[in-house]
Structures are given as C-alpha cells and as structure tokens.
Design an enzyme around this catalytic site. Sequence first.
Site, PDB file in Angstrom:
ATOM      1  N   LYS A 163      28.104  31.121  47.952  1.00  0.00           N
ATOM      2  CA  LYS A 163      28.841  31.572  49.117  1.00  0.00           C
ATOM      3  C   LYS A 163      28.372  30.789  50.335  1.00  0.00           C
ATOM      4  CE  LYS A 163      31.434  34.899  47.420  1.00  0.00           C
ATOM      5  NZ  LYS A 163      32.904  34.938  47.565  1.00  0.00           N
ATOM      6  N   LYS A 266      43.146  36.506  40.838  1.00  0.00           N
ATOM      7  CA  LYS A 266      42.586  37.855  40.877  1.00  0.00           C
ATOM      8  C   LYS A 266      43.721  38.847  40.640  1.00  0.00           C
ATOM      9  CE  LYS A 266      38.678  37.062  44.016  1.00  0.00           C
ATOM     10  NZ  LYS A 266      38.184  37.199  45.406  1.00  0.00           N
TER      11      LYS A 266
END
Length: 365
Positions: A163, A266
């Site tokens: 991240k 997703k």
Amino acid sequence: MKIEAVWARSVRLSNTTLMTSYGSNAVERDHLFVAVATEDGTVGYGEGSPLPHFSGERAPEMQRVAAEVFAPALLGRDALDMEGAQQALRRALPHHGATKAALVSALFDLQGKRAGLPAHVLLGGAVATQVSVAGALGIEPIEVALQRVAELRAAGHRTVKMKVGADVDRDVRLVHAIREEHGFDVRIRADANGGYSVAQARRFAREVAEARLEYFEQPLAAHDIEGLVQLRASGLVPIAVDESLFSLQDAFDIARRGAADVFVIKLIKLGGLHVARKVVAIAEAAGIRCTAVSPYETALGVSANLHLVASSDVFAHDSELGVGVSSVAVPGVRELSFQGGRLVVPAAPGLGVEMPEGFFAPVAA
C-alpha cells in the site's frame, strides 16, 4: 424451481485490516451472509463483506436491505434464471453491490448444488484447480514491512502488494529496499488507492521503474480516467484500476480509452459473479489482464472468487484472497485448503462451502 425463502445475517468477526491511504486499520469487521432456498429444500449460501469507506455499504444496513428490498424482488422467481434475478435486483434498488453480490453468490451455490457441478463450470470454465495468492503490506515503517515480506515469502507467497499513496519518498524507498533484500524473486505491485496526484504518481513510477513493478494500482482518483490514460502512455509501469471500476459500463469505457492494463475484480463492487463474468469477457476481448481481490472475506466469500478465477485464463496475476492479507473465519466453517502459496478451488457442487446448521435460524427475510 422457485425461490421460496431468503435469509440474511450480519455478523461481527475479528479481522485485522491494512493501513492504507484511506486511513487506519480495523480489528473487527461486519460481514453479511445470506441464504436462498427453493421449494424443494435446496439452499445456497453467499457472503458480501463490505468495505464501507470504499462502496458506502455497512453490513447491518445490508441485512435490512436484503430482507426488506431484495428478498421480495427474488421470492417466487425461477432460481435458474440468473440474468432475470440480476435485473430484478437492479430494478429493486440501484448500487448496493456488496449486498447483491452475496445474493448472486447464493444463487450460483444453489444452482451448482442442483446440477451437481462446481460454480466455475456454471461460469463457463475449469482452467485452474489451484489459485496462487499474493500477500500484502500496509502503510507501515520500512523495517516492519521488510519483516512482513520475509514472513510472506516463508509462507509460500511469491507476490507482494504494498500500500502506497501517503508519502512518495517512503514508498520509493520501500520498493528499492524490497528489491535490495529479496531481488527479483518476489513480484511487487503497488496500490495507491487513488492517493497520489498526477505529479506524484509520475514521480513514483519514474523512480521505481528499474524495480519493474508488476503493476501500479489506482494511482489517481477514481474519476481521473484521462490521467490514467496519460500515465499508462508514459510506458513506465503497467496500470491497474480498482476504484475506477464499479460497473460493466466502467469496464467498457476504460477498455475503450486504453486507461488500464489490469482490471481489479471485486464482486462487492460489481454486484456479484454474474456481472463480474461479463466484465471478464470485456477484458478478454480487449487484451486486459485481471486480478481477483477479496481480502477480508471468510471462506465462503473467497470461494466465490476462486470459482471466478477458475473460469477464465485472463486472471494472469496472483489473486488477493484473504490468505496473506488477513485471516477471518466463521466458527464451524471448514477453511479452504492452502499450501505453497496456493488456494485449492473447491470441486464440490456450488461454491463448495457450507454454513453451520442453524446459522440463519434467528433471522428470516
């Protein structure tokens, strides 16, 4: 075969998440579980564990929406008519992708059980029996991140997602630190969650070019498709889209404009397996690769993603499916098989994951 009953239940489970450019992590999360039953007694199960900061849904409200809005739209419908069910959900209420995803997964589970086939066969393919999964790093001190990489590699993961998006200097240093310590034996992908400006994203891509990232995920704000087009045209790094991809129409527009090399799939964004398979078809036609991502779901939600990955060879990158990112389980539910950095695609009919007896007893829609 008519849908006779729909049940929904919100459950809070221990589930540590990652620090991202959105903010701090969490130690507990609410998950939505649903069941759909037909008149012959067949029951299908599904999960839709939301990311509230991402899509705006929260599981307690999702349970109410499932019971009060979506259940009436499904009751009495033919359980084998997936397109009709998806359109009924769309007409009943827009958005609410995670809630719809749970119900659609339950229908695939039910259909597979009725047919005696695993869900990936219903989705059109059986190209994989195992799925490689990536590990992940939150935004954390470099020394902590490096230790985490070593642990992930020891567990069998060969891809690490880091991240980024809060501090370009730190992000660049970490990429080079991982390369210095692990060489090119580990694949690195970076995810900014839309946290960079155009200038920051260009700088990051330029300064890590020699590290050969697998891809750079959502470097810019979701709406900045033109910025993504220009960044991709620079040729510095392959570009993946996540927050920019919430619908079939988004997928078509991104492909048409040449804004991405990779689609992050997703189910909670797209409304479930049925629409996701259509997005995958766009990717197949456009030469865009895909990655399945469902980092914080239990075995039930992860299984739906495994079946999707097994249905198409466009999933060219390691998936992000719980293991290596987070660990969350429902007591009494058998965990998926994981070994050597890979999850085994369930071969049992439907999704291949059963819920404990009486799990939905208190709440009926």
